[in-house]
Design a protein around this motif. Structure first.
Motif, PDB file in Angstrom:
ATOM      1  N   LEU A 181       0.821  -1.197   0.000  1.00  0.00           N
ATOM      2  CA  LEU A 181       0.000   0.000   0.000  1.00  0.00           C
ATOM      3  C   LEU A 181       0.863   1.257   0.000  1.00  0.00           C
ATOM      4  O   LEU A 181       1.982   1.270   0.521  1.00  0.00           O
ATOM      5  N   THR A 182       0.307   2.314  -0.572  1.00  0.00           N
ATOM      6  CA  THR A 182       0.908   3.641  -0.536  1.00  0.00           C
ATOM      7  C   THR A 182      -0.141   4.603   0.011  1.00  0.00           C
ATOM      8  O   THR A 182      -1.326   4.474  -0.282  1.00  0.00           O
ATOM      9  N   TYR A 183       0.278   5.565   0.806  1.00  0.00           N
ATOM     10  CA  TYR A 183      -0.678   6.530   1.354  1.00  0.00           C
ATOM     11  C   TYR A 183      -0.120   7.947   1.297  1.00  0.00           C
ATOM     12  O   TYR A 183       1.091   8.158   1.200  1.00  0.00           O
ATOM     13  N   TYR A 184      -1.026   8.918   1.343  1.00  0.00           N
ATOM     14  CA  TYR A 184      -0.637  10.321   1.515  1.00  0.00           C
ATOM     15  C   TYR A 184      -1.789  11.061   2.178  1.00  0.00           C
ATOM     16  O   TYR A 184      -2.945  10.641   2.131  1.00  0.00           O
ATOM     17  N   ASN A 185      -1.462  12.162   2.820  1.00  0.00           N
ATOM     18  CA  ASN A 185      -2.474  12.963   3.501  1.00  0.00           C
ATOM     19  C   ASN A 185      -2.706  14.274   2.754  1.00  0.00           C
ATOM     20  O   ASN A 185      -1.895  14.690   1.923  1.00  0.00           O
ATOM     21  N   VAL A 230     -10.366  20.453   5.811  1.00  0.00           N
ATOM     22  CA  VAL A 230     -10.693  19.157   6.405  1.00  0.00           C
ATOM     23  C   VAL A 230      -9.568  18.173   6.085  1.00  0.00           C
ATOM     24  O   VAL A 230      -9.219  17.991   4.916  1.00  0.00           O
ATOM     25  N   PRO A 231      -8.999  17.523   7.092  1.00  0.00           N
ATOM     26  CA  PRO A 231      -7.921  16.563   6.831  1.00  0.00           C
ATOM     27  C   PRO A 231      -8.445  15.289   6.193  1.00  0.00           C
ATOM     28  O   PRO A 231      -9.593  14.881   6.425  1.00  0.00           O
ATOM     29  N   GLY A 232      -7.610  14.667   5.412  1.00  0.00           N
ATOM     30  CA  GLY A 232      -7.997  13.418   4.770  1.00  0.00           C
ATOM     31  C   GLY A 232      -6.785  12.541   4.500  1.00  0.00           C
ATOM     32  O   GLY A 232      -5.668  13.032   4.341  1.00  0.00           O
ATOM     33  N   TRP A 233      -7.031  11.224   4.459  1.00  0.00           N
ATOM     34  CA  TRP A 233      -5.999  10.247   4.100  1.00  0.00           C
ATOM     35  C   TRP A 233      -6.424   9.516   2.830  1.00  0.00           C
ATOM     36  O   TRP A 233      -7.589   9.158   2.676  1.00  0.00           O
ATOM     37  N   ASN A 234      -5.469   9.306   1.939  1.00  0.00           N
ATOM     38  CA  ASN A 234      -5.680   8.548   0.714  1.00  0.00           C
ATOM     39  C   ASN A 234      -4.807   7.299   0.749  1.00  0.00           C
ATOM     40  O   ASN A 234      -3.641   7.351   1.140  1.00  0.00           O
ATOM     41  N   LEU A 235      -5.379   6.189   0.311  1.00  0.00           N
ATOM     42  CA  LEU A 235      -4.700   4.895   0.359  1.00  0.00           C
ATOM     43  C   LEU A 235      -4.926   4.178  -0.957  1.00  0.00           C
ATOM     44  O   LEU A 235      -6.061   4.083  -1.426  1.00  0.00           O
ATOM     45  N   TYR A 236      -3.851   3.655  -1.551  1.00  0.00           N
ATOM     46  CA  TYR A 236      -4.006   2.916  -2.801  1.00  0.00           C
ATOM     47  C   TYR A 236      -2.929   1.853  -2.923  1.00  0.00           C
ATOM     48  O   TYR A 236      -1.953   1.843  -2.174  1.00  0.00           O
ATOM     49  N   VAL A 237      -3.142   0.937  -3.856  1.00  0.00           N
ATOM     50  CA  VAL A 237      -2.175  -0.130  -4.125  1.00  0.00           C
ATOM     51  C   VAL A 237      -1.231   0.355  -5.212  1.00  0.00           C
ATOM     52  O   VAL A 237      -1.667   0.893  -6.241  1.00  0.00           O
ATOM     53  N   PHE A 238       0.056   0.160  -4.997  1.00  0.00           N
ATOM     54  CA  PHE A 238       1.058   0.591  -5.960  1.00  0.00           C
ATOM     55  C   PHE A 238       1.213  -0.448  -7.057  1.00  0.00           C
ATOM     56  O   PHE A 238       1.348  -1.639  -6.782  1.00  0.00           O
ATOM     57  N   ASN A 239       1.188  -0.009  -8.302  1.00  0.00           N
ATOM     58  CA  ASN A 239       1.302  -0.910  -9.449  1.00  0.00           C
ATOM     59  C   ASN A 239       2.777  -1.177  -9.749  1.00  0.00           C
ATOM     60  O   ASN A 239       3.326  -0.728 -10.751  1.00  0.00           O
ATOM     61  N   SER A 240       3.435  -1.914  -8.857  1.00  0.00           N
ATOM     62  CA  SER A 240       4.874  -2.134  -8.981  1.00  0.00           C
ATOM     63  C   SER A 240       5.230  -3.032 -10.158  1.00  0.00           C
ATOM     64  O   SER A 240       6.331  -2.960 -10.694  1.00  0.00           O
ATOM     65  N   ALA A 241       4.303  -3.904 -10.563  1.00  0.00           N
ATOM     66  CA  ALA A 241       4.591  -4.838 -11.654  1.00  0.00           C
ATOM     67  C   ALA A 241       4.285  -4.250 -13.028  1.00  0.00           C
ATOM     68  O   ALA A 241       4.544  -4.885 -14.047  1.00  0.00           O
ATOM     69  N   GLY A 242       3.707  -3.039 -13.064  1.00  0.00           N
ATOM     70  CA  GLY A 242       3.382  -2.418 -14.347  1.00  0.00           C
ATOM     71  C   GLY A 242       2.301  -3.152 -15.109  1.00  0.00           C
ATOM     72  O   GLY A 242       2.371  -3.282 -16.335  1.00  0.00           O
ATOM     73  N   GLU A 243       1.274  -3.629 -14.396  1.00  0.00           N
ATOM     74  CA  GLU A 243       0.182  -4.356 -15.033  1.00  0.00           C
ATOM     75  C   GLU A 243      -0.623  -3.446 -15.971  1.00  0.00           C
ATOM     76  O   GLU A 243      -0.586  -2.219 -15.866  1.00  0.00           O
ATOM     77  N   ASP A 244      -1.364  -4.062 -16.885  1.00  0.00           N
ATOM     78  CA  ASP A 244      -2.322  -3.339 -17.707  1.00  0.00           C
ATOM     79  C   ASP A 244      -3.256  -2.533 -16.807  1.00  0.00           C
ATOM     80  O   ASP A 244      -3.726  -3.030 -15.779  1.00  0.00           O
TER      81      ASP A 244
END
Length: 285
Positions: free
Chosen positions: A178-182, A189-203
């Motif tokens: 996972l990768t995150y940033y605020n 208003v504060p917020g957090w974002n969370l996503y999966v990093f496409n390390s394999a370079g998939e379609d």
């Protein structure tokens, strides 16, 4: 790691020389369920080792650092003579064992880091192997991984600096990192974002579908079923009314609500589809 160029070095330290997650059967040759194998009693003068950590109570997704120490000054040859390999073992709350080989004949790692992805109690130790047999086990450390208002963060401790993306090292599953940033919305208003990093370079489309399901299962495992689930006709209206921040091209896919936090899974259709989790405090709007 493939995202070393893109992510801060904080989460990438101490990984030099480490291999990917290792099944215990690859080390021991034993495919059975031998939870407490007999270990040899070390002879006088033999090497012994201990496991250390920088913390025993860890916030979810926080970087935790581990290290190995020996009972005397050693050379690489000393280690290789007594052990074919040394593995870091973690037992989760469901008694599942996860292993990561920190030492083998040609590579030695004395310091490594990991981010725990799920809350709960963990037990961890080091095991040394010779001729596919466990010959030495360190003392076991007990770890407690805790959640706060959202994952490992408290809203009243929101960082002053925003926008910095940080990757979460997952030594046991490099395909799920996972990768995150605020951020702060226009209304502060504060917020957090969370996503999966496409390390394999998939379609892009295939990766969107896979990561969408991964994130949905991940948040559901921690917080339970969504308050407004996928395909509900209430999703768009609830997202518009209840959340302060509304990124462009965003389509809500599911919404969760806790005592402190509103959480939404968003599809972002900008150039190609991406998916992320966004969270903000319940009192934010």
């Amino acid at each position: 790691m493939k995202k070393a160029i893109l992510l801060p070095m904080l989460c990438l330290i101490t990984l030099c020389g480490c291999e990917k997650s290792t099944e215990l059967s690859e080390i021991t040759g034993n495919t059975g369920n031998n939870e407490n194998p007999e270990t040899e009693t070390p002879e006088n003068g033999s090497l012994t080792f201990q496991l250390h950590t920088d913390k025993t109570t860890c916030n979810l997704l926080d970087l935790t650092v581990f290290s190995i120490s020996f009972n005397r000054t050693v050379s690489m040859l000393d280690i290789s003579h007594q052990f074919d390999s040394i593995a870091w073992i973690v037992e989760d709350k469901d008694k599942n064992l996860h292993s990561f080989r920190i030492m083998e004949q040609n590579e030695k790692t004395f310091l490594w880091s990991h981010c725990f992805y799920y809350p709960g109690e963990y037990k961890t130790y080091l095991a040394g192997y010779k001729d596919q047999k466990e010959t030495l086990r360190s003392d076991t450390l007990d770890l407690q991984v805790v959640t706060k208002d959202f994952l490992g963060w408290k809203w009243n401790e929101f960082p002053d600096e925003t926008g910095q993306r940080t990757g979460c090292v997952n030594l046991f599953n490099s395909d799920f990192e996972l990768t995150y940033y605020n951020q702060l919305s226009d209304n502060g208003v504060p917020g957090w974002n969370l996503y999966v990093f496409n390390s394999a370079g998939e379609d892009e489309q295939a990766f969107y579908e896979n990561s969408s399901e991964i994130l949905y299962r991940y948040i559901t495992k921690i917080y339970g079923a969504p308050s407004i689930d996928r395909n509900s006709p209430e999703l768009t209206e609830a997202f518009t009314a209840d959340f302060d921040y509304h990124p462009g091209y965003a389509i809500p896919l599911a919404i969760w609500e806790t005592e402190q936090t509103r959480i939404v899974q968003l599809r972002i259709d900008d150039s190609w589809p991406t998916v992320r989790i966004y969270a903000e405090p319940l009192s934010g709007k």
